[in-house]
Design an enzyme around this catalytic site. Structure first.
Site, PDB file in Angstrom:
ATOM      1  N   THR A  83      -4.676   7.553  28.005  1.00  0.00           N
ATOM      2  CA  THR A  83      -3.673   7.686  29.452  1.00  0.00           C
ATOM      3  C   THR A  83      -3.707   9.382  28.518  1.00  0.00           C
ATOM      4  OG1 THR A  83      -1.426   8.366  29.391  1.00  0.00           O
ATOM      5  CG2 THR A  83      -2.416   5.981  27.824  1.00  0.00           C
ATOM      6  N   CYS A 196      -3.859  13.628  34.534  1.00  0.00           N
ATOM      7  CA  CYS A 196      -2.935  11.935  34.385  1.00  0.00           C
ATOM      8  C   CYS A 196      -4.855  11.609  34.902  1.00  0.00           C
ATOM      9  CB  CYS A 196      -1.851  12.002  35.240  1.00  0.00           C
ATOM     10  SG  CYS A 196      -2.160  10.156  35.845  1.00  0.00           S
TER      11      CYS A 196
END
Length: 236
Positions: A83, A196
């Site tokens: 992430t 992202c």
């Protein structure tokens, strides 16, 4: 082959992509039935997201750091935090685990520089777009980073948490992302960072004429390069 440790689950939708990409890349490189030597700690994203919302980053760092330490005990020789946002605690993960973290922003910056792109538009969570940890890291490589306006940032963030992290892909959300990206390009962005790890579920290079840097793919490729370094040396 060196062992890769994945700190995933944030969300598990993108962790699935990591697992598939890493194994596909190893197979493509080595052929046959070859796959990656990796270990995974998949966290409960609800707990992580609650710490994010409460700005309890020290606790989040301990949580991910403990996961990294467990992967180190399982033999991981490098760690991937699957992430972008949680690279805010990358230093703590590295400290607690004693294992080097492949930083997703460094990998992305290197790809941009290789492509000759120096001014980039960033689409990501609000944490990643607004806090300095990520943009500063990119700028330390000599890059300029642009982020969307307030309204667009809020929508980009909402779609990530309310839709993409839950496996939901909507055409109207894609249209909103395309509009935010085009505005960045109009402001001078020479390329776009999908900052992202779920955004590649919604938009990709096929949607744009400027270079698009998919952080999920780039991060996975860097891990495979590390894992196969010894095989490549032996082959040469």
């Amino acid at each position: 082959m060196r062992r890769i440790g994945l700190i995933g689950g944030m969300s598990w939708e993108s962790t699935l992509l990591y697992y598939r990409l890493v194994n596909q890349m190893v197979r493509d490189e080595l052929g046959g039935l070859k796959s990656a030597d990796l270990v995974l700690h998949s966290l409960d994203f609800d707990a992580v997201a609650a710490l994010q919302r409460a700005e309890r980053w020290d606790e989040a760092g301990r949580m991910l750091g403990d996961a990294g330490a467990g992967l180190a005990r399982a033999g991981a020789q490098t760690l991937l935090i699957c992430t972008n946002t949680m690279h805010l605690v990358a230093d703590e993960v590295e400290r607690r685990s004693g294992v080097p973290v492949i930083h997703i922003a460094d990998v992305t910056a290197n790809a941009a520089k290789k492509a000759g792109v120096t001014r980039l538009g960033l689409l990501a969570t609000a944490f990643t777009m607004e806090r300095p940890f990520y943009r500063d890291r990119l700028e330390s490589h000599g890059l300029e980073v642009l982020v969307p306006c307030d309204t667009a940032r809020a929508e980009v963030h909402r779609v990530i948490f309310e839709e993409l992290c839950r496996g939901v892909v909507r055409e109207e959300s894609k249209a909103a992302y395309l509009q935010a990206a085009r505005e960045l390009i109009d402001r001078g962005a020479q390329g776009l960072i999908l900052g992202c790890t779920e955004i590649c579920m919604l938009i990709s290079q096929a949607d744009f004429d400027v270079p698009v840097f998919d952080t999920t793919e780039l991060h996975a490729r860097a891990a495979v390069a590390f894992a196969l370094q010894d095989e490549r040396v032996a082959a040469s």
